[in-house]
Every structure is written in C-alpha cells, then in structure tokens.
Motif scaffolding. Structure first.
Motif, mmCIF file in Angstrom:
data_model
loop_
_atom_site.group_PDB
_atom_site.id
_atom_site.type_symbol
_atom_site.label_atom_id
_atom_site.label_comp_id
_atom_site.label_asym_id
_atom_site.label_seq_id
_atom_site.Cartn_x
_atom_site.Cartn_y
_atom_site.Cartn_z
ATOM 1 N N ARG A 64 -5.329 -2.826 -4.856
ATOM 2 C CA ARG A 64 -5.365 -2.117 -3.573
ATOM 3 C C ARG A 64 -6.690 -2.317 -2.853
ATOM 4 O O ARG A 64 -6.712 -2.465 -1.628
ATOM 5 N N THR A 87 -4.274 8.569 1.465
ATOM 6 C CA THR A 87 -4.766 8.388 0.099
ATOM 7 C C THR A 87 -5.579 9.586 -0.368
ATOM 8 O O THR A 87 -6.269 10.236 0.417
ATOM 9 N N LEU A 93 0.819 -1.211 0.000
ATOM 10 C CA LEU A 93 0.000 0.000 0.000
ATOM 11 C C LEU A 93 0.853 1.261 0.000
ATOM 12 O O LEU A 93 0.469 2.280 -0.584
ATOM 13 N N ASP A 108 -1.124 0.784 -8.179
ATOM 14 C CA ASP A 108 -2.252 -0.129 -8.168
ATOM 15 C C ASP A 108 -2.292 -0.931 -9.457
ATOM 16 O O ASP A 108 -1.703 -0.537 -10.466
ATOM 17 N N GLU A 162 -11.094 4.721 -2.341
ATOM 18 C CA GLU A 162 -10.410 4.221 -1.155
ATOM 19 C C GLU A 162 -10.872 4.959 0.094
ATOM 20 O O GLU A 162 -11.045 4.358 1.158
#
Length: 418
Positions: A180, A206, A157, A162, A211
């Motif tokens: 992800r 992020t 992460l 991704d 997300e």
C-alpha cells in the motif's frame, strides 16, 4: 510305485508353499501400509505446508475508519465537474463519474500489473532480491502509467488489505514498507486532480498511522494546507484515540503525532492532554511544537500536575517546556515558577538543563523534517539561554538543579567565547 507317487507330490507341495509365502507377504505388506499410513498422515497435518504458512504473515488487514464522522473540508479541491469526484465530503467515498479517456489496452495493462504485484502466491517463497527488483520496476512502471493507473490503484487500496514487505525483511530491498505504501507513493508521483482526490479519500478512510502521515505529506505538495488540513487532523485524532484505547499492534504511532504538531490547533489540545498518560513525550512534544504556541497553556498545566511530575524522571512536561522557553515568554515564566516553588524533581534537572543548552529531543523517525525548535547560535540567542539559566539559578535551592544549571551555563559561555 510309492517313489513315483512322492515325485509327483513334490511339485504340488512346492507350489502350495510358494503360494502361502506370497499370501503371507502380501498380508504383511498390507498391514504395514495401514500401520504406517496414520502416522504419516498425522505428521502432514501437524506440519503446515510452507507456502500456506508464509503467505498469511505478509497479508495483513489495514485499519479502516468509518466515514460517518462529520468532517467539513475548509475548501474544495477544485470545482465539481463531470470528470471529477464531487467536493462534498459526504460523497468522498464515491468513484469518479468519469475517468479521463484512456485506451482499453492501457487500462487492462495497468490492471494486470497491479493484479500481478498483489497476488499472495507471488510471495509464497518469501521476497528474494530478484523479486524485490521486479517489484521496484513494477512500482516505477505504475507511476509512469500516469492517470491511467489511478483506477487500478483505487481498486487495490479500497480492499484495505496489505502485503507487509517489512515483515518479510525486504522493505529496504523493495524501497517501501508495504504494498500500500508503494501504491500511495505512485499516486503522489502521478499527481493531478484524479490522483490527488484519491489520496484525499484514502486520508479520510484509513486508520493506519503511517498512511495518515504519508498522505498528509503527499497532499502538502499538491494542495494548499486549508484544503486538506481538517481531514488530516480528523484522521490523526481518531487514529490516536483508537491507539490509546486499544492494545499495541506493533505499528508506530509517531506519524500521527507529527501530523498533529504540524497542523494542530486548540481543537486537538484536549486529545493530546488525555494521551499524555500513555504516550508521554510524543504527546507533550506536540503541545510544545504546535503552531503559534497553541499547546503551551496545556503544557504548563501538565508541568504543574503532581501526577505527571511523579511519573518516570518527572520531565515529561518540563523538558518540552524548557525547549519551548526560547520561543514563548509564558513557557519561560512557568519554568521559573516551578523552580521557585521547588516543584522540579531532582531527576528532571539534568535533562531540563540540557534542553536549555539546545540538546533537544524529537521523534525518532520524522516525516516533516525536524520537529524540534530551530536552534540559532547567535550571540543574542546564547545570551537569552544564559539569562534563562541565571533566572533559574536565582530561585532554586535544589542542589541537583544548581549543579545541572551551572554545568549548562559553563557550556554556553564556552560556546559564546568561541
């Protein structure tokens, strides 16, 4: 004598001719090789190899926010201890001082699993159903590893890269839109202090709307709202500001609006008012649905703004205001005032009247169940809807408004009769 001489020269003549033919043939072949070589080389350079062309389409960069933005958590996740990440938000990017003890073999196996899943080479030929099944098994195995998987997930992460399964048309096959998202879901399944702390750190870092929404939903199941609410709002407002000022990147911004609606307060109202010019319904729906009516005063101001009424069908603020009219008296009063002043565009009346009958609009893809007000079809609720319509009928002289309201009233009376 002369005949013998001719007989002796014939073999030599044939040999010379043969050597000449061979030499000419060799030259022709050589020339042909050099003549065609540039053409073939040019074709190869103009047509990239398939694996190289496919892989970059799947590997994408994920927006990352800077941690310099001040953010004060209202409460720590837990007391700081030698085995946990410090609760001080300024230290929330640091790795834990010590992970719970796990065998070296288990850590190595988990790291190997994540490495194998994330290798771009694995996806060079696309994602076949067989590969999709392998990925599903790998995500399941990762979650079953428990806390031992958290360091490997963290390492992946933190790259903020991704692999986009949706771009390969395999999102439904794999069960996740991207690598992800699968890793974040594994964190949610693992649970516990270490996984929860990593989820919170990712929420702080992020800049991806999907997300942010997903992590807020995961944390909602693991922590009291006051322990992550401010982090969710900070992430959502910054992502919205970035999306509002930049060019669309094809990613849905809807999860950010859902987070703002669920956890928002007066502190985010100004951001939403500014976003209405670009996002229209999503922004006004948040104002209409925020807890405790925090966005209603701003929604009323927008409904009174001639520029907003003159945009599109003119119902960007009026329709959400009608949806909120059942809950908030100030929304009802503002709606009636707009009708009395004849400031409801003709094109807005049909959808406004439909909202009063319970035909609500909401976000297409929802994380937090329904984002529209709950509809209760009791006799009292139906009577209130009819009463609001009657108030509007009494003050408006607009023919389109009268027609739309009468139609809506008839539908409600028919429902009440049943």
């Amino acid at each position: 004598m002369s005949g013998d001489a001719r007989t002796d020269r014939n073999p030599e003549s044939h040999a010379v001719r043969l050597q000449l033919v061979l030499a000419v043939g060799a030259v022709v072949l050589l020339l042909g090789y050099f003549a065609f070589r540039p053409s073939n080389s040019s074709t190869e350079s103009a047509l990239p190899r398939e694996p190289v062309a496919r892989s970059p389409q799947l590997v994408v960069a994920v927006p990352k926010r800077h941690l310099g933005t001040p953010m004060v958590r209202e409460a720590p996740v837990r007391e700081t201890s030698p085995t946990t990440t410090p609760s001080d938000p300024t230290q929330l990017g640091a790795a834990p001082a010590q992970w719970p003890s796990t065998s070296a073999g288990s850590l190595a196996a988990t790291q190997g699993l994540v490495t194998r899943m994330a290798q771009p080479e694995f996806f060079h030929d696309g994602i076949t159903p067989q590969k999709a099944e392998e990925l599903k098994r790998s995500f399941k195995e990762l979650a079953e590893q428990g806390v031992a998987a958290v360091p490997a997930i963290r390492e992946y992460l933190e790259r903020f890269q991704d692999i986009d399964f949706d771009a390969a048309g395999a999102g439904k096959l794999v069960g996740y839109s991207s690598m992800r998202m699968g890793m974040l879901d594994a964190l949610g399944q693992i649970g516990g202090p270490e996984a929860t702390e990593l989820s919170l750190q990712m929420l702080l870092k992020t800049g991806d709307a999907q997300e942010i929404g997903f992590l807020a939903k995961v944390l909602e199941k693991q922590l009291p709202p006051e322990q992550f609410r401010q982090a969710a709002l900070t992430a959502a407002t910054e992502a919205l500001a970035q999306a509002s000022s930049g060019k669309p990147d094809g990613r849905s911004i809807t999860p950010v609006f859902e987070v703002l609606q669920k956890y928002g307060d007066e502190s985010v109202v100004g951001v939403l008012e500014q976003a209405v010019g670009k996002w229209k319904y999503p922004a006004t729906l948040v104002l209409a649905g925020m807890p405790d009516g925090a966005g209603i005063p701003a929604l009323i101001r927008l409904a009174q703004d001639p520029a907003i009424r003159g945009s599109g069908t003119g119902d960007y603020a009026l329709r959400p205001l009608a949806q909120a009219a059942m809950q908030y008296p100030e929304a009802r009063a503002a709606l009636v005032d707009q009708a009395r002043l004849d400031q409801i565009p003709e094109t807005a009346w049909p959808t406004l009247a439909a909202s009063l009958t319970g035909n609500y609009i909401q976000y297409g893809s929802q994380l937090f169940s329904t984002t529209a007000p709950r509809i209760v079809w009791t006799s009292d609720q139906i009577s209130l809807r009819v009463a609001i319509i009657d108030q509007l009928l009494a003050v408006t002289s607009n023919a389109a408004g009268q027609q739309a309201l009468q139609r809506a009233r008839a539908g409600l009376v028919s429902r009440f009769a049943k």
